[in-house]
Design a protein around this motif. Sequence first.
Motif, PDB file in Angstrom:
ATOM      1  N   ILE A   1       0.832  -1.184   0.000  1.00 24.20           N
ATOM      2  CA  ILE A   1       0.000   0.000   0.000  1.00 24.20           C
ATOM      3  C   ILE A   1       0.880   1.252   0.000  1.00 24.20           C
ATOM      4  N   GLN A   2       0.308   2.335  -0.440  1.00 22.27           N
ATOM      5  CA  GLN A   2       0.993   3.634  -0.483  1.00 22.27           C
ATOM      6  C   GLN A   2       0.548   4.478   0.708  1.00 22.27           C
ATOM      7  N   ARG A   3       1.500   5.070   1.410  1.00 22.97           N
ATOM      8  CA  ARG A   3       1.191   5.922   2.551  1.00 22.97           C
ATOM      9  C   ARG A   3       1.978   7.240   2.436  1.00 22.97           C
ATOM     10  N   TYR A   4       1.357   8.318   2.838  1.00 21.49           N
ATOM     11  CA  TYR A   4       2.000   9.633   2.812  1.00 21.49           C
ATOM     12  C   TYR A   4       2.471   9.980   4.227  1.00 21.49           C
ATOM     13  N   LEU A   5       3.759  10.363   4.343  1.00 17.50           N
ATOM     14  CA  LEU A   5       4.335  10.769   5.626  1.00 17.50           C
ATOM     15  C   LEU A   5       4.453  12.284   5.653  1.00 17.50           C
ATOM     16  N   PRO A   6       3.607  12.950   6.446  1.00 23.82           N
ATOM     17  CA  PRO A   6       3.654  14.424   6.453  1.00 23.82           C
ATOM     18  C   PRO A   6       4.947  14.967   7.051  1.00 23.82           C
ATOM     19  N   GLU A   7       5.573  14.190   7.971  1.00 30.71           N
ATOM     20  CA  GLU A   7       6.808  14.682   8.574  1.00 30.71           C
ATOM     21  C   GLU A   7       7.908  14.898   7.531  1.00 30.71           C
ATOM     22  N   SER A   8       7.979  13.931   6.617  1.00 26.92           N
ATOM     23  CA  SER A   8       9.038  14.031   5.592  1.00 26.92           C
ATOM     24  C   SER A   8       8.494  14.458   4.234  1.00 26.92           C
ATOM     25  N   ASN A   9       7.164  14.663   4.176  1.00 28.89           N
ATOM     26  CA  ASN A   9       6.517  15.114   2.941  1.00 28.89           C
ATOM     27  C   ASN A   9       6.851  14.190   1.763  1.00 28.89           C
ATOM     28  N   GLN A  10       6.623  12.900   1.999  1.00 25.60           N
ATOM     29  CA  GLN A  10       6.899  11.948   0.930  1.00 25.60           C
ATOM     30  C   GLN A  10       5.971  10.743   1.067  1.00 25.60           C
ATOM     31  N   ASP A  11       5.826  10.019  -0.046  1.00 23.58           N
ATOM     32  CA  ASP A  11       5.046   8.786  -0.068  1.00 23.58           C
ATOM     33  C   ASP A  11       5.974   7.602   0.110  1.00 23.58           C
ATOM     34  N   ILE A  12       5.503   6.656   0.876  1.00 19.84           N
ATOM     35  CA  ILE A  12       6.263   5.424   1.046  1.00 19.84           C
ATOM     36  C   ILE A  12       5.373   4.235   0.714  1.00 19.84           C
ATOM     37  N   TYR A  13       5.978   3.144   0.400  1.00 22.75           N
ATOM     38  CA  TYR A  13       5.264   1.901   0.111  1.00 22.75           C
ATOM     39  C   TYR A  13       5.684   0.854   1.134  1.00 22.75           C
ATOM     40  N   ARG A  14       4.667   0.199   1.692  1.00 21.44           N
ATOM     41  CA  ARG A  14       4.978  -0.830   2.679  1.00 21.44           C
ATOM     42  C   ARG A  14       3.957  -1.952   2.569  1.00 21.44           C
ATOM     43  N   PRO A  15       4.345  -3.147   2.996  1.00 19.34           N
ATOM     44  CA  PRO A  15       3.400  -4.264   2.960  1.00 19.34           C
ATOM     45  C   PRO A  15       2.359  -4.125   4.075  1.00 19.34           C
ATOM     46  N   GLN A  16       1.175  -4.669   3.798  1.00 19.88           N
ATOM     47  CA  GLN A  16       0.101  -4.635   4.795  1.00 19.88           C
ATOM     48  C   GLN A  16      -0.722  -5.914   4.698  1.00 19.88           C
ATOM     49  N   GLN A  17      -1.125  -6.428   5.854  1.00 18.84           N
ATOM     50  CA  GLN A  17      -1.996  -7.597   5.933  1.00 18.84           C
ATOM     51  C   GLN A  17      -3.230  -7.219   6.747  1.00 18.84           C
ATOM     52  N   THR A  18      -4.409  -7.503   6.195  1.00 21.29           N
ATOM     53  CA  THR A  18      -5.653  -7.197   6.909  1.00 21.29           C
ATOM     54  C   THR A  18      -6.590  -8.401   6.841  1.00 21.29           C
ATOM     55  N   LEU A  19      -7.420  -8.474   7.861  1.00 18.31           N
ATOM     56  CA  LEU A  19      -8.455  -9.522   7.925  1.00 18.31           C
ATOM     57  C   LEU A  19      -9.770  -8.846   8.286  1.00 18.31           C
ATOM     58  N   PHE A  20     -10.772  -9.070   7.465  1.00 18.68           N
ATOM     59  CA  PHE A  20     -12.071  -8.432   7.664  1.00 18.68           C
ATOM     60  C   PHE A  20     -13.146  -9.516   7.703  1.00 18.68           C
ATOM     61  N   SER A  21     -14.052  -9.432   8.672  1.00 19.04           N
ATOM     62  CA  SER A  21     -15.190 -10.360   8.793  1.00 19.04           C
ATOM     63  C   SER A  21     -16.462  -9.542   8.980  1.00 19.04           C
ATOM     64  N   TYR A  22     -17.558 -10.095   8.449  1.00 17.57           N
ATOM     65  CA  TYR A  22     -18.791  -9.307   8.444  1.00 17.57           C
ATOM     66  C   TYR A  22     -19.981 -10.259   8.547  1.00 17.57           C
ATOM     67  N   GLY A  23     -21.015  -9.842   9.271  1.00 15.97           N
ATOM     68  CA  GLY A  23     -22.259 -10.589   9.372  1.00 15.97           C
ATOM     69  C   GLY A  23     -23.431  -9.649   9.545  1.00 15.97           C
ATOM     70  N   LYS A  24     -24.566  -9.984   8.873  1.00 16.66           N
ATOM     71  CA  LYS A  24     -25.734  -9.106   8.948  1.00 16.66           C
ATOM     72  C   LYS A  24     -26.996  -9.945   8.882  1.00 16.66           C
ATOM     73  N   ALA A  25     -27.909  -9.741   9.824  1.00 17.54           N
ATOM     74  CA  ALA A  25     -29.237 -10.361   9.820  1.00 17.54           C
ATOM     75  C   ALA A  25     -30.248  -9.282   9.468  1.00 17.54           C
ATOM     76  N   ILE A  26     -31.147  -9.590   8.544  1.00 18.08           N
ATOM     77  CA  ILE A  26     -32.086  -8.577   8.065  1.00 18.08           C
ATOM     78  C   ILE A  26     -33.454  -9.203   7.820  1.00 18.08           C
ATOM     79  N   ILE A  27     -34.490  -8.481   8.200  1.00 19.58           N
ATOM     80  CA  ILE A  27     -35.876  -8.841   7.904  1.00 19.58           C
ATOM     81  C   ILE A  27     -36.413  -7.808   6.916  1.00 19.58           C
ATOM     82  N   GLU A  28     -36.887  -8.279   5.757  1.00 15.91           N
ATOM     83  CA  GLU A  28     -37.407  -7.381   4.726  1.00 15.91           C
ATOM     84  C   GLU A  28     -38.903  -7.594   4.556  1.00 15.91           C
ATOM     85  N   GLN A  29     -39.593  -6.525   4.235  1.00 15.64           N
ATOM     86  CA  GLN A  29     -41.034  -6.592   4.009  1.00 15.64           C
ATOM     87  C   GLN A  29     -41.421  -5.598   2.917  1.00 15.64           C
ATOM     88  N   LYS A  30     -42.102  -6.129   1.872  1.00 18.92           N
ATOM     89  CA  LYS A  30     -42.614  -5.245   0.832  1.00 18.92           C
ATOM     90  C   LYS A  30     -43.885  -4.554   1.337  1.00 18.92           C
TER      91      LYS A  30
END
Length: 498
Positions: free
Chosen positions: A88-117
């Motif tokens: 990913i690309q990140r901007y460092l305001p201290e040095s006013n430059q963009d850096i590239y570094r590796p990143q690992q993320t894990l995302f989980s999601y769940g949703k229960a919904i009742i629908e009615q016309k």
Amino acid sequence: MNSIHTIVRYKIILLCTFILISSVCYAQNKRKISLAYIIEAVKENSNSAKEAEVTYRKAKLNYEIYKYSYKPLLKLALRPINYNRNIIQRYLPESNQDIYRPQQTLFSYGKAIIEQKIGFTGGDLFLYSDISAYRSFGPNNTRQFTTVPIGLGYTQKLLGYNSYKWERKIENLRVKLITPQLAYELEGISSRACKLFYNILTIQKQLDLGKENINICDTILNHSILLEKLGRLTKSNLLQLKVEKLKAEQQVITLENKLSIAKMELFSFVNFPMDEDIDFEIPNSPKAITLSVDDVIGYSLENSQLIQKQCLEIVLAQQKIDKARKERYADMSLDLSIGLNQTSENLSKSYQSPLRQDVISVGITIPLIDWGIRKKNLKYAEELLHEAILKKEDIDAKIRREAHFLYRDYNLHLQTLKLIQENRKLAHTLQKESKERFIIGKENLETVLKANQHVEEIELDHIKALGDCWNDYYLLRQYMLYDWERNIKIDLECVQQE
């Protein structure tokens, strides 16, 4: 001379008796099938009837699916794992430059919904609860939970076109067509079975007459040989009689093959195994119709499947006009939801002290330049409605005309049948008397042959007239979907009880 005539008469009587007994014994070995039995069997066993019932069940299921679509729908949407490893690309305001570094993320999601016309307004109401978890790996290892313990939402188009309203109207019209359509199809199948049945009866009657003609030729030929020897009959007359017998024998062979083919066609339609040892009963005349021509036309218009389907086409065209008219100038929608939400690094804390969330979204689409597309769409929808109305008028006129002609033809065929039945009695009497007079030498051979030919013609006319009457009978029932003998409307229960 008198003794010779006496011996000849005894021989003829014995031969006729033997032929009669043989034919009766043979006929008793055959199973008889009536038109009513065939009609009942074709409605229960034929592939055409089964296909009509499948179409009926599909239409019923389609309507049930539509009805169930207005029931509350509960569903659970899950995304247990969504792992992402990238640069990913990140901007460092201290040095006013963009850096590239590796990143690992894990995302989980769940949703229960009742629908009615909501059919009245044309919107969708939904109640939901969801939870999501986010975690990143590396130098800045973070974990976060976001929850919506409960939320209530509603979405609605604001310009007035209610698709649910039109859907309800259309589906209610379609469901009214389901049962009468099956009854209409089954009556049509009965009409086709009637035609096949009378095709067999016609060939069977020709075959019976051919065999009877051979027997008559044998009887007369045996007597004619004696008359020729006595000089009371010319040799040319004797040869003519032999030719008639050979023609009758050739006709019998041809008719037996045609009868087998006709039986095979009927049994295939009824979905029965082929059986040659079956005879078909000649039914009685159908009952006269007790309705006036205006009643026949009225029932035909009221229960016509073509008219009802065209009425549905008119409603579909009206739906298109309503949609095109209300979406002509702008498209506006509303999305609204209220509820509670919270976020925390701990799962239990993400449900504590939730904050209120409100989301209101109004979307507007205004066509500035569309080169008249929406206007043309409205004009096209109006032309479709005009076409559907004209077609309904044509169908209405056609139903009136055909119902009137069918009513007239049925009554004319009944009158014709009555006259043929009277003529049939006279033809058989004439045949019997001419044969008896020929045996005693008081009638010539040509008169006997003409009497036999007249009997054959009138018997075939009788079968044809009966077939015309019964065919019109079932066509009238199909047109009107009304049983005038029992004074009830023909519906699915009526068809199943017959």
